[in-house]
Design a protein around this motif. Structure first.
Motif, PDB file in Angstrom:
ATOM      1  N   LYS A  11      -3.886  -3.766  11.564  1.00 50.71           N
ATOM      2  CA  LYS A  11      -2.651  -3.590  12.316  1.00 50.71           C
ATOM      3  C   LYS A  11      -1.463  -4.103  11.517  1.00 50.71           C
ATOM      4  CE  LYS A  11      -3.960  -3.717  17.184  1.00 50.71           C
ATOM      5  NZ  LYS A  11      -4.056  -4.635  18.320  1.00 50.71           N
ATOM      6  N   TYR A  12      -1.686  -5.238  10.841  1.00 48.74           N
ATOM      7  CA  TYR A  12      -0.627  -5.842  10.050  1.00 48.74           C
ATOM      8  C   TYR A  12      -0.186  -4.900   8.943  1.00 48.74           C
ATOM      9  CZ  TYR A  12       1.800  -9.198   7.107  1.00 48.74           C
ATOM     10  OH  TYR A  12       2.733  -9.832   6.353  1.00 48.74           O
ATOM     11  N   LEU A  13      -1.176  -4.295   8.283  1.00 50.14           N
ATOM     12  CA  LEU A  13      -0.883  -3.359   7.204  1.00 50.14           C
ATOM     13  C   LEU A  13      -0.107  -2.161   7.745  1.00 50.14           C
ATOM     14  CD1 LEU A  13      -1.434  -2.593   4.206  1.00 50.14           C
ATOM     15  CD2 LEU A  13      -3.426  -1.377   5.004  1.00 50.14           C
ATOM     16  N   TYR A  14      -0.561  -1.605   8.864  1.00 49.53           N
ATOM     17  CA  TYR A  14       0.095  -0.437   9.451  1.00 49.53           C
ATOM     18  C   TYR A  14       1.537  -0.763   9.837  1.00 49.53           C
ATOM     19  CZ  TYR A  14      -4.475   1.813   9.696  1.00 49.53           C
ATOM     20  OH  TYR A  14      -5.667   2.358   9.391  1.00 49.53           O
ATOM     21  N   SER A  15       1.741  -1.906  10.450  1.00 46.90           N
ATOM     22  CA  SER A  15       3.096  -2.249  10.893  1.00 46.90           C
ATOM     23  C   SER A  15       4.003  -2.464   9.688  1.00 46.90           C
ATOM     24  CB  SER A  15       3.072  -3.487  11.789  1.00 46.90           C
ATOM     25  OG  SER A  15       2.715  -4.609  11.042  1.00 46.90           O
ATOM     26  N   ASN A  16       3.417  -3.007   8.618  1.00 47.31           N
ATOM     27  CA  ASN A  16       4.149  -3.188   7.377  1.00 47.31           C
ATOM     28  C   ASN A  16       4.640  -1.850   6.838  1.00 47.31           C
ATOM     29  OD1 ASN A  16       5.035  -5.199   5.766  1.00 47.31           O
ATOM     30  ND2 ASN A  16       2.996  -5.856   5.123  1.00 47.31           N
ATOM     31  N   VAL A 165       8.221  10.830  -2.961  1.00 46.00           N
ATOM     32  CA  VAL A 165       6.783  10.578  -3.060  1.00 46.00           C
ATOM     33  C   VAL A 165       6.522   9.216  -3.695  1.00 46.00           C
ATOM     34  CG1 VAL A 165       4.648  11.323  -4.173  1.00 46.00           C
ATOM     35  CG2 VAL A 165       6.127  13.000  -3.071  1.00 46.00           C
ATOM     36  N   MET A 166       7.261   8.939  -4.793  1.00 46.55           N
ATOM     37  CA  MET A 166       7.092   7.659  -5.476  1.00 46.55           C
ATOM     38  C   MET A 166       7.387   6.495  -4.534  1.00 46.55           C
ATOM     39  SD  MET A 166       6.099   7.623  -8.594  1.00 46.55           S
ATOM     40  CE  MET A 166       6.816   6.204  -9.414  1.00 46.55           C
ATOM     41  N   ASN A 167       8.431   6.694  -3.729  1.00 47.47           N
ATOM     42  CA  ASN A 167       8.786   5.659  -2.776  1.00 47.47           C
ATOM     43  C   ASN A 167       7.652   5.382  -1.802  1.00 47.47           C
ATOM     44  OD1 ASN A 167      11.383   4.248  -2.671  1.00 47.47           O
ATOM     45  ND2 ASN A 167      12.158   6.292  -3.118  1.00 47.47           N
ATOM     46  N   PHE A 168       7.076   6.520  -1.302  1.00 52.93           N
ATOM     47  CA  PHE A 168       5.957   6.351  -0.361  1.00 52.93           C
ATOM     48  C   PHE A 168       4.805   5.600  -1.006  1.00 52.93           C
ATOM     49  CE2 PHE A 168       7.884   9.599   2.375  1.00 52.93           C
ATOM     50  CZ  PHE A 168       7.585   9.056   3.620  1.00 52.93           C
ATOM     51  N   LEU A 169       4.453   6.045  -2.217  1.00 51.39           N
ATOM     52  CA  LEU A 169       3.329   5.419  -2.917  1.00 51.39           C
ATOM     53  C   LEU A 169       3.579   3.937  -3.119  1.00 51.39           C
ATOM     54  CD1 LEU A 169       2.222   8.000  -5.615  1.00 51.39           C
ATOM     55  CD2 LEU A 169       0.936   7.177  -3.640  1.00 51.39           C
ATOM     56  N   MET A 171       5.491   2.061  -1.469  1.00 55.58           N
ATOM     57  CA  MET A 171       5.471   1.384  -0.177  1.00 55.58           C
ATOM     58  C   MET A 171       4.038   1.031   0.228  1.00 55.58           C
ATOM     59  SD  MET A 171       8.149   3.197   2.272  1.00 55.58           S
ATOM     60  CE  MET A 171       6.912   4.051   3.142  1.00 55.58           C
ATOM     61  N   PHE A 172       3.158   2.050   0.096  1.00 57.06           N
ATOM     62  CA  PHE A 172       1.759   1.819   0.493  1.00 57.06           C
ATOM     63  C   PHE A 172       1.130   0.743  -0.368  1.00 57.06           C
ATOM     64  CE2 PHE A 172       1.972   6.014   2.617  1.00 57.06           C
ATOM     65  CZ  PHE A 172       1.431   5.625   3.831  1.00 57.06           C
ATOM     66  N   THR A 173       1.291   0.878  -1.696  1.00 58.68           N
ATOM     67  CA  THR A 173       0.640  -0.088  -2.580  1.00 58.68           C
ATOM     68  C   THR A 173       1.198  -1.482  -2.386  1.00 58.68           C
ATOM     69  OG1 THR A 173       1.880   1.195  -4.177  1.00 58.68           O
ATOM     70  CG2 THR A 173      -0.452   0.949  -4.598  1.00 58.68           C
ATOM     71  N   LEU A 174       2.511  -1.573  -2.319  1.00 54.10           N
ATOM     72  CA  LEU A 174       3.099  -2.912  -2.208  1.00 54.10           C
ATOM     73  C   LEU A 174       2.706  -3.583  -0.896  1.00 54.10           C
ATOM     74  CD1 LEU A 174       6.668  -2.617  -3.745  1.00 54.10           C
ATOM     75  CD2 LEU A 174       4.637  -3.731  -4.664  1.00 54.10           C
ATOM     76  N   SER A 175       2.813  -2.835   0.203  1.00 55.11           N
ATOM     77  CA  SER A 175       2.484  -3.486   1.470  1.00 55.11           C
ATOM     78  C   SER A 175       0.984  -3.744   1.556  1.00 55.11           C
ATOM     79  CB  SER A 175       2.975  -2.656   2.661  1.00 55.11           C
ATOM     80  OG  SER A 175       2.484  -1.362   2.562  1.00 55.11           O
ATOM     81  N   GLY A 176       0.192  -2.830   0.972  1.00 57.42           N
ATOM     82  CA  GLY A 176      -1.261  -3.054   0.939  1.00 57.42           C
ATOM     83  C   GLY A 176      -1.575  -4.305   0.146  1.00 57.42           C
TER      84      GLY A 176
END
Lengths: 459, 229
Positions: A11-16, A165-169, A171-176
């Motif tokens: 949940k924490y990851l998703y909210s991030n 796309v780069m932004n999304f990627l 975002m996912f990697t950093l928050s992950g």
């Protein structure tokens, strides 16, 4: 690991990610609205050229007249205007500064159309009668010319796509990555707390950002462990020390009871010592087993068991050793049960049934009928031990069903018969992933139902 | 049976006395009690007893070591007394070669029952003839003597009868009877068992439909009843 902890981090990851997504979308909206606003501040804003052109009239003799509206616009905007014919000569002008030439070569026109005419920013519009040039006040606008071929446009669109796309990627990697980091630090603590609540020993690494909390958990675990160890030692120690004296007592009492040279009264008293001593004997054995089950020291010896034979063994044991025959014990078995077998620990399960029957016997010293019944529901094998004795009070039933007496919340025993024996029943049932419930029999007596999950031998 | 020599080894003198007394009062005539494991071993080297009752927890040499020494010498039956908590698992499967074990405290009659069962098994009496209500059974010859007739028992009948005889006057469950014939996987053997019991009754009982020697204990099993006084 505990599913709640896993869920928490997911949940924490998703909210991030959601937070970053909202952030990105908000930025994009902001960016595009600025572009739209800028786009609206176009030529028309600077100079209403369409309106101006509409008010230019050319008569049949090629004479150009401009009405007062257009002149007013020029005045308002502090601008001047001229119209050039095809040869570059001024054929009409309004407010045009004196120092400007009245004739232009085509290279002049090309230059000022792109840049400035003597520092005047100019707007250009082709009319049927010639080329309209409007000179705006100096320094009022900047002129930039962009040359975009289709190739460049494509690259631009792709770049914007890649940018998003780069932004999304990212975002996912950093928050992950961030979540992983926090998870790594907190996970041992949460698992530690989890194990502590189950009474398991905890040893967490002292390193890490939250090392001090880990250390405190370790100390708590050691403290609990020491207490448990002391309790366990006390139980096994005391029961061991009782064994020898009790053996001697039981031995001599048995001899006195059998000695026909002694008065009947004395022998009867010796018999009572034997019976009471035997109760103590069973108590010690229950106490040991319950403490072993509690600390998971007794591994289950799981084997295939015939559930009917289990009842036979328990009842025949009672009948073979029965002294006064005050209690009648019968068995009832559902027909379909003969094919069934369960997986379980034979010694423990017989102990469980034995304790339930013994409970009925102890609780009804004047005798009663006891029935041990086996039946099945969809997923469970049920052992139902019923007696027609005096039963239990609502309070006692409630305590047995909620297990309150076993947790030490009730200080007095409240007349619960053979408390450890019934605690053992609960422990053994739970060790077999089953459950036990108590209720009163109609019109009188007690009904104890033990439900054990059926595991088919095929799997 | 009661003339067999029994050696008791326990460091606790009180326990030693009471066990000795339990056997003597039951009619055993040769009961020896020793409080030192080492001395007990010496007597065993001299003369091997018929049965040893051994305490597990003893100073200088514990019951398991003692048992190993004994086993290197003889197969004499050994019953171990344990105060539990001490290497309980070692008893599972009697890996060390003990024939049986009993947890302290025990009831005197339980001790006597276990010991006599071991003795009967280890030293089968010659010409053992069991007297029943309307027949005699010669265990060694596996035959029933009834009205001067000799009726032989089949192998399975004999196995079942012997199991009942070992637990005479006690209920033997259907499962344990099936197990003695077929081993651990006896599912579905119950009906065959009933046939064997019927044949046994035809040979033993006066009125097989109203048996008095091999009685049915409803739902549980069967019991061999010794001839009442």
């Amino acid at each position: 690991m505990n599913t709640t902890i896993k869920q928490f981090f997911r949940k924490y990851l998703y909210s991030n990610i959601l937070v970053l997504l909202i952030f990105l979308i908000a930025n994009l909206i902001f960016f595009f609205s600025i572009i739209l606003i800028i786009k609206n501040t176009s030529e028309e804003e600077v100079f209403p050229i369409t309106e101006f052109v509409d008010n230019i009239n050319v008569d049949k003799k090629q004479k150009i007249t401009v009405n007062s509206k257009s002149t007013n616009i020029l005045k308002e905007k502090n601008s001047w205007a001229m119209i050039l014919d095809d040869s570059g000569t001024v054929i009409w002008e309004e407010y045009m500064p004196e120092n400007l030439p009245r004739s232009y070569t085509s290279s002049d026109i090309a230059r000022f159309s792109r840049w400035y005419l003597e520092d005047f920013p100019v707007l250009i519009q082709t009319l049927p009668s010639g080329l309209l040039v409007i000179g705006l006040p100096k320094q009022s606008i900047g002129k930039y010319n962009y040359f975009l071929d289709t190739n460049t446009m494509k690259i631009l669109i792709y770049s914007v796509g890649i940018f998003i796309v780069m932004n999304f990627l990212l975002m996912f990697t950093l928050s992950g990555w961030n979540t992983r980091k926090i998870e790594k630090a907190i996970k041992p603590i949460l698992t530690g707390i989890n194990s502590l609540s189950k009474g398991q020993y905890v040893l967490l690494p002292k390193k890490g950002e939250l090392g001090t909390i880990n250390e405190e958990l370790n100390t708590a675990s050691q403290y609990i462990g020491k207490k448990e160890e002391a309790r366990k030692d006390w139980i096994s120690g005391i029961s061991h020390d009782i064994r020898t004296p009790l053996t001697i007592m039981l031995g001599y009492a048995g001899e006195i009871e059998k000695n026909s040279n002694l008065p009947t009264e004395t022998r009867a008293k010796a018999e009572i010592i034997c019976i009471q001593g035997d109760k103590l004997r069973k108590l010690i054995s229950d106490l040991n087993l319950t403490s072993k089950l509690e600390y998971s020291m007794q591994p289950l010896n799981i084997k295939k068991i015939n559930p009917v034979e289990l009842i036979r063994l328990v009842i025949s044991d009672f009948l073979n050793n029965d002294i006064n025959m005050k209690h009648k014990i019968n068995m009832v078995v559902e027909n379909n049960l003969n094919e069934l077998s369960i997986q379980g620990d034979l010694t423990l399960l017989s102990r469980m049934l034995n304790n339930l029957v013994q409970n009925s016997i102890d609780h009804n010293p004047n005798g009663c009928n006891i029935v041990v019944k086996a039946s099945t529901t969809k997923n469970y094998l049920q052992y139902i031990v019923t007696d027609d004795g005096i039963g239990l009070s609502e309070k006692q039933l409630n305590m047995l069903n909620t297990g309150l007496t076993f947790e030490g919340k009730s200080k007095s025993n409240d007349g619960i018969p053979h408390g450890i024996g019934l605690k053992l029943v609960k422990q053994i049932t739970h060790a077999h992933k089953g459950d036990v419930s108590y209720k009163n029999n109609v019109p009188n007596g007690l009904v104890v139902t033990v439900s054990l999950p059926i595991k088919h031998v095929q799997d | 049976m009661k003339d067999k020599e029994i050696l008791i080894v326990d460091d606790d003198l009180e326990i030693l006395n009471i066990i000795k007394s339990i056997f003597e009062n039951d009619g055993y005539s040769k009961v020896k009690a020793m409080s030192s494991a080492k001395k007990a071993l010496e007597t065993i080297y001299e003369k091997i007893p018929d049965m040893i009752i051994l305490d597990v927890m003893m100073p200088e040499m514990d019951g398991f070591e003692f048992l190993q020494e004994v086993r290197s010498l003889t197969k004499v039956p050994v019953l171990m007394l344990t105060a539990k908590g001490e290497a309980e698992d070692k008893f599972s499967g009697f890996e060390l070669g003990a024939d049986d074990y009993l947890v302290k405290p025990f009831l005197p009659k339980e001790l006597l029952f276990r010991v006599s069962a071991i003795l009967r098994r280890t030293y089968p009496e010659k010409n053992r003839v069991i007297v029943l209500d309307s027949a005699k059974v010669d265990i060694d010859k596996a035959e029933v003597i009834r009205n001067h007739d000799k009726i032989p028992l089949t192998a399975k009948e004999y196995t079942i009868f012997f199991k009942l005889y070992e637990n005479i006057d006690k209920i033997v469950t259907i499962g344990s009877l099936c197990q003695t014939v077929c081993g651990d996987f006896w599912d579905g053997y119950e009906t065959t068992l009933m046939t064997h019991i019927r044949h046994l009754r035809e040979k033993i009982e006066d009125n097989p439909s109203k048996p008095v020697s091999i009685v049915t204990v409803k739902g549980l099993g069967y019991k061999l009843v010794s001839k009442g006084e």
